[in-house]
Scaffold this motif. Structure first.
Motif, PDB file in Angstrom:
ATOM      1  N   VAL A 171       0.886  -1.159   0.000  1.00  0.00           N
ATOM      2  CA  VAL A 171       0.000   0.000   0.000  1.00  0.00           C
ATOM      3  C   VAL A 171       0.926   1.211   0.000  1.00  0.00           C
ATOM      4  CG1 VAL A 171      -1.782   1.285   1.226  1.00  0.00           C
ATOM      5  CG2 VAL A 171      -1.791  -1.219   1.299  1.00  0.00           C
ATOM      6  N   ARG A 187       1.334   5.331   0.055  1.00  0.00           N
ATOM      7  CA  ARG A 187       0.683   6.614   0.353  1.00  0.00           C
ATOM      8  C   ARG A 187       1.674   7.727   0.013  1.00  0.00           C
ATOM      9  NH1 ARG A 187      -0.656   3.815   5.243  1.00  0.00           N
ATOM     10  NH2 ARG A 187      -2.763   3.024   5.072  1.00  0.00           N
ATOM     11  N   GLN A 231      -3.470   7.394  -2.195  1.00  0.00           N
ATOM     12  CA  GLN A 231      -3.120   6.038  -1.771  1.00  0.00           C
ATOM     13  C   GLN A 231      -3.362   5.065  -2.913  1.00  0.00           C
ATOM     14  OE1 GLN A 231      -4.218   4.555   2.182  1.00  0.00           O
ATOM     15  NE2 GLN A 231      -5.236   2.855   1.161  1.00  0.00           N
ATOM     16  N   ASP A 238      -3.523   1.032  -3.367  1.00  0.00           N
ATOM     17  CA  ASP A 238      -3.580  -0.237  -2.640  1.00  0.00           C
ATOM     18  C   ASP A 238      -3.378  -1.382  -3.617  1.00  0.00           C
ATOM     19  OD1 ASP A 238      -4.065  -2.457  -1.086  1.00  0.00           O
ATOM     20  OD2 ASP A 238      -5.879  -1.656  -0.149  1.00  0.00           O
TER      21      ASP A 238
END
Length: 181
Positions: A153, A155, A160, A162
């Protein structure tokens, strides 16, 4: 006024002063070390936040810890903070300074969450790709969380991505629930 607002104002003042004196990078480096020292010592934090302890005592503790080890501009700034009764938010101010510094320098913080620690080579490659994509310098931090299962994941700022197995399983579960399966 919120602590965040107050800390941000003090941080901007220190940033402007450091820029004027051509000491921006040195001040940032020292403040990062000061943040680490203060975060590692709960007793010092308790003293700085305690309204019963006098300003003189707080000032002498800070001087004993950092005088001669940190930029004189920071020492003077600490004296002002203590005199104004703001020693309790010293860490918040220092962290706000680092955020402001990063913004001025065009540095973006990014975090990659993975099931196991990524190799230095993988981190460098990912950091280079992110920097190329966003056109800014990137500080990449790798955090390990076994619940990710596999993948990662990422950021970057408020975005973000995923690409984790856990994320894909959650999407699959939502799809089956929406289909009544």
């Amino acid at each position: 006024m919120s602590i965040f607002t107050v800390a941000s104002r003090y941080a901007k003042s220190l940033l402007e002063l450091a820029q004027e004196q051509g000491q921006l990078d040195a001040v940032k480096k020292d403040l990062e070390q000061i943040i680490a020292v203060l975060k590692a010592n709960n007793e010092i934090q308790a003293v700085l936040k305690n309204p019963i302890i006098s300003h003189d005592k707080k000032r002498s503790i800070l001087l004993a810890l950092f005088d001669g080890k940190a930029n004189p501009l920071i020492i003077s700034f600490f004296t002002i903070l203590v005199n104004k009764g703001r020693a309790d938010i010293l860490i918040d101010i220092a962290q706000a300074f680092v955020r402001e510094y990063n913004q001025v320098k065009g540095i973006v913080n990014a975090t990659v969450l993975s099931a196991t620690a990524l190799s230095e080579e993988n981190l460098n490659e990912l950091q280079a790709k992110i920097a190329q994509e966003i056109g800014a310098q990137v500080l990449l931090n790798n955090k390990v969380d076994a619940s990710v299962i596999g993948g990662f994941v990422l950021r970057v700022g408020d975005k973000q991505i995923d690409a984790s197995i856990a994320g894909k399983l959650q999407k699959l579960e939502k799809y089956f629930v929406s289909q009544g399966v």
